[in-house]
Structure formats: C-alpha cells, structure tokens
Motif scaffolding. Structure first.
Motif, PDB file in Angstrom:
ATOM      1  N   TYR A  22       6.099   5.878   1.776  1.00 17.31           N
ATOM      2  CA  TYR A  22       7.171   5.016   1.280  1.00 17.31           C
ATOM      3  C   TYR A  22       6.760   4.411  -0.040  1.00 17.31           C
ATOM      4  O   TYR A  22       5.592   4.533  -0.461  1.00 17.31           O
ATOM      5  N   LYS A  33       1.082   6.001  -0.243  1.00 19.19           N
ATOM      6  CA  LYS A  33       1.423   4.692   0.345  1.00 19.19           C
ATOM      7  C   LYS A  33       1.913   4.906   1.774  1.00 19.19           C
ATOM      8  O   LYS A  33       2.799   5.727   2.006  1.00 19.19           O
ATOM      9  N   SER A  43       0.932  -7.723  -5.990  1.00 14.70           N
ATOM     10  CA  SER A  43       1.857  -6.958  -5.140  1.00 14.70           C
ATOM     11  C   SER A  43       3.249  -6.955  -5.756  1.00 14.70           C
ATOM     12  O   SER A  43       3.649  -7.941  -6.389  1.00 14.70           O
ATOM     13  N   ARG A  63     -11.092  -1.342   6.436  1.00  9.96           N
ATOM     14  CA  ARG A  63      -9.878  -0.605   6.089  1.00  9.96           C
ATOM     15  C   ARG A  63     -10.088   0.868   6.409  1.00  9.96           C
ATOM     16  O   ARG A  63     -11.173   1.412   6.161  1.00  9.96           O
ATOM     17  N   THR A 109       1.405  -3.065  -9.368  1.00  8.06           N
ATOM     18  CA  THR A 109       1.144  -4.383  -9.972  1.00  8.06           C
ATOM     19  C   THR A 109      -0.293  -4.431 -10.500  1.00  8.06           C
ATOM     20  O   THR A 109      -0.556  -4.996 -11.565  1.00  8.06           O
ATOM     21  N   LEU A 167      -4.937  -3.927   8.755  1.00 10.71           N
ATOM     22  CA  LEU A 167      -4.450  -5.060   7.956  1.00 10.71           C
ATOM     23  C   LEU A 167      -3.850  -6.150   8.854  1.00 10.71           C
ATOM     24  O   LEU A 167      -4.035  -7.340   8.609  1.00 10.71           O
ATOM     25  N   GLY A 221      -2.151   0.141  -6.647  1.00  8.22           N
ATOM     26  CA  GLY A 221      -0.909  -0.635  -6.739  1.00  8.22           C
ATOM     27  C   GLY A 221      -0.293  -0.571  -8.131  1.00  8.22           C
ATOM     28  O   GLY A 221      -1.009  -0.494  -9.133  1.00  8.22           O
ATOM     29  N   GLY A 274      -0.636  -5.620   2.022  1.00  7.58           N
ATOM     30  CA  GLY A 274       0.401  -5.495   1.003  1.00  7.58           C
ATOM     31  C   GLY A 274      -0.026  -5.926  -0.386  1.00  7.58           C
ATOM     32  O   GLY A 274       0.822  -6.138  -1.240  1.00  7.58           O
ATOM     33  N   ARG A 313       4.799   7.642  -7.834  1.00  9.27           N
ATOM     34  CA  ARG A 313       3.873   7.482  -6.696  1.00  9.27           C
ATOM     35  C   ARG A 313       4.514   8.004  -5.410  1.00  9.27           C
ATOM     36  O   ARG A 313       3.872   8.688  -4.612  1.00  9.27           O
ATOM     37  N   LEU A 351      -4.980   1.243  -2.140  1.00  7.52           N
ATOM     38  CA  LEU A 351      -3.768   1.771  -2.755  1.00  7.52           C
ATOM     39  C   LEU A 351      -3.818   1.448  -4.254  1.00  7.52           C
ATOM     40  O   LEU A 351      -4.056   0.301  -4.624  1.00  7.52           O
ATOM     41  N   ASN A 369      -3.386  -5.840  -3.637  1.00  6.29           N
ATOM     42  CA  ASN A 369      -4.716  -5.601  -4.215  1.00  6.29           C
ATOM     43  C   ASN A 369      -5.302  -6.954  -4.638  1.00  6.29           C
ATOM     44  O   ASN A 369      -4.593  -7.951  -4.652  1.00  6.29           O
ATOM     45  N   TRP A 410      -1.307   0.322   9.176  1.00  4.62           N
ATOM     46  CA  TRP A 410      -1.495  -1.110   8.926  1.00  4.62           C
ATOM     47  C   TRP A 410      -2.205  -1.838  10.058  1.00  4.62           C
ATOM     48  O   TRP A 410      -2.300  -3.056  10.022  1.00  4.62           O
TER      49      TRP A 410
HETATM   50  N1  PLP Z   1      -2.211  -2.366  -0.999  1.00  3.66           N
HETATM   51  C1  PLP Z   1      -1.420  -2.105   0.057  1.00  3.66           C
HETATM   52  C2  PLP Z   1      -2.044  -1.672   1.344  1.00  3.66           C
HETATM   53  C3  PLP Z   1      -0.026  -2.235  -0.055  1.00  3.66           C
HETATM   54  O1  PLP Z   1       0.768  -1.957   0.990  1.00  3.66           O
HETATM   55  C4  PLP Z   1       0.528  -2.681  -1.283  1.00  3.66           C
HETATM   56  C5  PLP Z   1       1.980  -2.832  -1.435  1.00  3.66           C
HETATM   57  O2  PLP Z   1       2.731  -2.827  -0.502  1.00  3.66           O
HETATM   58  C6  PLP Z   1      -0.332  -2.969  -2.353  1.00  3.66           C
HETATM   59  C7  PLP Z   1      -1.704  -2.787  -2.178  1.00  3.66           C
HETATM   60  C8  PLP Z   1       0.208  -3.423  -3.689  1.00  3.66           C
HETATM   61  O3  PLP Z   1       0.842  -2.364  -4.361  1.00  3.66           O
HETATM   62  P1  PLP Z   1       2.026  -2.613  -5.390  1.00  3.66           P
HETATM   63  O4  PLP Z   1       1.463  -3.458  -6.494  1.00  3.66           O
HETATM   64  O5  PLP Z   1       2.403  -1.255  -5.853  1.00  3.66           O
HETATM   65  O6  PLP Z   1       3.114  -3.325  -4.663  1.00  3.66           O
END
Ligand code: PLP
Length: 288
Positions: free
Chosen positions: A27, A146, A240, A135, A205, A153, A203, A182, A46, A201, A184, A150
């Motif tokens: 997703y 992605k 995020s 993790r 952001t 987490l 990210g 969710g 992505r 991930l 970094n 979870w």
């Molecule tokens: N890490 C994980 C496990 C995430 O699920 C997310 C976003 O949902 C992020 C980091 C941050 O990524 P982004 O900046 O693309 O939202």
C-alpha cells in the motif's frame, strides 16, 4: 473498490482475501493539504515498485490510479486528507493455495488528514520509548515494499504505553534504532542530520528531509544509530506522511538535550509546510 466509488461504510473486502489472511498486500499513503496532493509522484513510484516486486498486477495504469485517488478526495469533499492506495493478493475463485492463481485487488480511499502527533505533542515534542522489540528483518520482508507487517510495531506501542510514553521506536536485528509505527526517525548533532539506513521503509517524508537539507545546506546521511546515540542527540524528530516532521523531546523518560523542540527541527518543520505551496511538489485535486 472493484471499479466503484462507495461510502467508507460500504467498502468491504472478502474474508478470503490474502491481504487479510496473510498480510499479502502492499500500500501507500499520500496526503492532501489544502486541496493539493504532496509529492504524489514519489508515492506512486513507491507503490508501483512494490506491486511489481510482489508480482501483483494492477487493473489500472499509473495515470488512472492518480485519477482515482483524486476522485476519492473530490467525492469526500475533504481539503486535507489521508489517501491510501492498496493492492492485495486477493483470492482465488477455486480456493487455490497458489498465490499465482489469486485475482489481485486494488482499493483506494480518502479519510480526514491524521497525524502521529497531536497539536500539543507537535508544540512540546513527543515522548518516545525505545522497545526491545526487533523490527522484522529485511531478509524476511523487504521494507522498501510498504507493508502491513505491523505486529512488531504494535508490540512496540504497547511496550511504550506501559513505560508511560506516547509512541515507540523499535530496534533492528543489530540492536540499532530502526523506525516506529508509521514513521522514520532522525537525530541532529552539531548541525548534521542522521537517520537509520538499515531495515526501514524509505519514507517519502524522510526523503523530503534530505531534499530540504540539500536546499538549506545541512549535511544529512543515512547510517546506523544506536539507542545511546539517539538519547545523547541535540535534537530528535520523526517523519511521516501522517503529520510531517514531528519533534521528540523525551526518550525513555529522559529529556532530549534540554527537553525543548530544537531550532533545526523547527526550521525543517516550517520549511516542510511551506513546500506544500510549491507547484513542483504538489498536484491539485480535481474537485467538481
Ligand atoms: N516507516 C513505516 C513502517 C511506515 O509505515 C511509514 C508510513 O506509514 C513510514 C516509515 C513513513 O513513511 P512516509 O514518510 O512515506 O509516510
């Protein structure tokens, strides 16, 4: 879903979908701010790369997906939204256990914009606990796809709540800090920024922080960060799509530096939101 636009309450998937039964899905989440998608192209890149790596097939081309996302937001009437695109393995009409026989499913939705940190936390900084939870390693699940793996987490979150904190960071298999539910994480030390490189991930952001640092001449790298280094940093923040750049001012019950939101974090937060007006990074939602 399945080619139709529905109210959220009617959007339901089969209990036989492998996305539900096996977390066999990928997703992406992009946000809309004041009627504009932020960095939509990077999110689509992505998402499509993840779908490809999981050997799934989407029933739509990239341009159609962008249009569907825009339609979801337009139909919701939201000016600030959290927009998700999902591809699940789907299920097999013959109940086959062979994933190649499943019919993949595309879903997209828009809901009101949500943030990891609330208004108060954005002002005073989040209180984070580092969980011992490891993790899921990149050798098991490629973090650049992605995904909904979870449980680590979520366990981290419960550990954090028990420790009196508001959110969690979990470790990688080498004992370094990885990421959180969710987001970094970045440290600032002597004006230089660092974010974990391994098992996280990548990210959008996080990538945006690198782009902003390049613009304003701040050095930023991706490398291992141990828990002790995180706690000794001048500044810490998380990143995020759900909230942008968010300060962290307490870790495991102790203040980060003086326990105040730091100047580099503040500068990047301001710049991040200013960039939402930059035409190069924004795509307008086609409202009727
Ligand atoms: N890490 C994980 C496990 C995430 O699920 C997310 C976003 O949902 C992020 C980091 C941050 O990524 P982004 O900046 O693309 O939202």
């Amino acid at each position: 879903m399945d080619g139709q636009y529905l109210p959220m309450s009617e959007a339901k998937i089969s209990v036989l979908d492998w996305g539900l039964l096996h977390s066999d899905a990928t997703y992406d989440t992009v946000h809309v701010w004041k009627g504009m998608f932020f960095r939509l192209d990077l999110h689509l890149d992505r998402f499509l790369a993840g779908v490809d790596r999981l050997r799934m097939k989407l029933p739509y081309e990239r341009e159609n997906i962008a249009l569907i996302l825009s339609n979801c937001v337009a139909l919701s009437g939201l000016k600030s939204a959290y927009v998700e695109m999902i591809c699940t393995r789907g299920s097999s009409p013959t109940f086959s256990r062979d994933p190649r026989q499943a019919e993949n499913r595309f879903i997209a939705f828009a809901v009101p914009f949500g943030s990891v940190a609330n208004k108060e936390q954005l002002e005073r900084g989040l209180h984070v606990a580092i969980s011992e939870t490891v993790r899921i390693p990149p050798q098991s699940v490629d973090p650049s796809i992605k995904n909904y793996h979870w449980l680590d987490l979520v366990k981290g979150l419960f550990d954090a709540y028990e420790a009196g904190a508001e959110t969690a960071l979990v470790l990688d298999a080498n004992g370094n800090v990885a990421e959180g539910p969710g987001f970094n994480v970045f440290v600032v030390n002597g004006g230089s920024l660092k974010t974990p490189e391994f098992g996280v991930l990548p990210g959008i952001t996080r990538r945006t922080v690198f782009d902003l640092c390049a613009e304003i001449g701040l050095p930023a790298t991706a490398a291992d960060i141990g828990p002790a280094e995180l706690k000794a940093a001048d500044e810490v923040f998380i990143t995020s799509t759900a909230g942008g750049i968010m300060p962290v001012t307490r870790i495991d019950g102790s203040p980060v530096a003086q326990g105040q939101v730091g100047p580099v974090t503040r500068q990047l937060m301001d710049l991040y939101w200013l960039k939402h007006d930059d035409a190069g990074w924004s795509t307008a939602v086609a409202y009727p």
